[in-house]
Design a protein around this motif. Structure first.
Motif, PDB file in Angstrom:
ATOM      1  N   TYR A  22       0.867  -1.177   0.000  1.00 35.59           N
ATOM      2  CA  TYR A  22       0.000   0.000   0.000  1.00 35.59           C
ATOM      3  C   TYR A  22       0.900   1.222   0.000  1.00 35.59           C
ATOM      4  N   THR A  69      -6.124   1.667   7.013  1.00 33.48           N
ATOM      5  CA  THR A  69      -6.473   1.553   5.599  1.00 33.48           C
ATOM      6  C   THR A  69      -5.458   0.687   4.869  1.00 33.48           C
ATOM      7  N   ALA A  70      -4.189   0.898   5.150  1.00 37.27           N
ATOM      8  CA  ALA A  70      -3.129   0.121   4.497  1.00 37.27           C
ATOM      9  C   ALA A  70      -3.259  -1.367   4.820  1.00 37.27           C
ATOM     10  N   THR A 118      -5.878  -3.033   5.953  1.00 33.00           N
ATOM     11  CA  THR A 118      -7.119  -3.575   5.390  1.00 33.00           C
ATOM     12  C   THR A 118      -6.956  -3.858   3.903  1.00 33.00           C
ATOM     13  N   THR A 119      -6.394  -2.914   3.168  1.00 30.74           N
ATOM     14  CA  THR A 119      -6.186  -3.082   1.723  1.00 30.74           C
ATOM     15  C   THR A 119      -5.254  -4.254   1.430  1.00 30.74           C
ATOM     16  N   GLU A 152      -6.933  -7.639   2.384  1.00 28.83           N
ATOM     17  CA  GLU A 152      -7.992  -8.021   1.441  1.00 28.83           C
ATOM     18  C   GLU A 152      -7.389  -8.693   0.221  1.00 28.83           C
ATOM     19  N   ARG A 153      -6.314  -8.142  -0.297  1.00 33.63           N
ATOM     20  CA  ARG A 153      -5.671  -8.696  -1.491  1.00 33.63           C
ATOM     21  C   ARG A 153      -4.991 -10.033  -1.191  1.00 33.63           C
TER      22      ARG A 153
END
Length: 168
Positions: A132, A147-148, A150-151, A154-155
């Motif tokens: 990220y 946010t980082a 989570t992103t 998720e991937r």
């Protein structure tokens, strides 16, 4: 008129019979397993961010529960996911004219061992990594860090799912 309805019903059945086993991520083939277990992923990275081991373990459990009809068990699962977080790194990506970081990158790598007790040929051990990018003026804390992570998770969890169950 009955012949038209009969023909329409027959064509509808014919079209549906071509369908295989699908889920929201695409064609997976039939999964013989009924249960899965996700063992705790230890954080063995040189730079340790507290709590990401638990966050990752729960993210992988949630993804599999949401995208399959498998039941989560704490031990004796037909499918077993285990491993460790092996790398957590923040690196500058671009610099400004005054030698300041204009952009930073948070990268996380997770080593996964997957075991399918019903079909051992599906077993694998593989590393999954994603990143990220965030502004160089921001610190990887608070909402930027959330946010980082989570992103990234998720991937990574979707890549693990695709490798183990979706066969993409």
């Amino acid at each position: 008129m009955k012949k038209i309805y009969s023909l329409f019903a027959f064509l509808s059945l014919l079209m549906l019979s071509g369908c295989g086993y699908y889920n929201f991520t695409g064609r997976t083939g039939q999964i013989d397993a009924k249960t899965f277990q996700v063992n705790f992923f230890q954080n063995n990275a040189d730079l340790v961010e507290p709590g990401i081991d638990r966050t990752f373990t729960l993210a992988l459990q949630d993804l599999i529960m949401n995208q399959t009809n498998l039941n989560l068990v704490s031990n004796g699962g037909d499918l077993v996911y285990e491993g460790e977080i092996t790398d957590y790194r923040i690196t500058p990506m671009t610099a400004t004219a005054d030698q300041q970081a204009a952009q930073n990158r948070l990268s996380i790598r997770v080593n996964v061992r997957f075991m399918n007790k019903k079909k051992e040929t599906d077993d694998f051990e593989k590393s999954f990594e994603f990143y990220y990018d965030f502004a160089g003026t921001s610190l990887p804390t608070g909402s930027v860090l959330n946010t980082a992570i989570t992103t990234i998770f998720e991937r990574i969890t979707q890549d693990i799912f695709n490798e183990s169950l979706a066969k993409w």
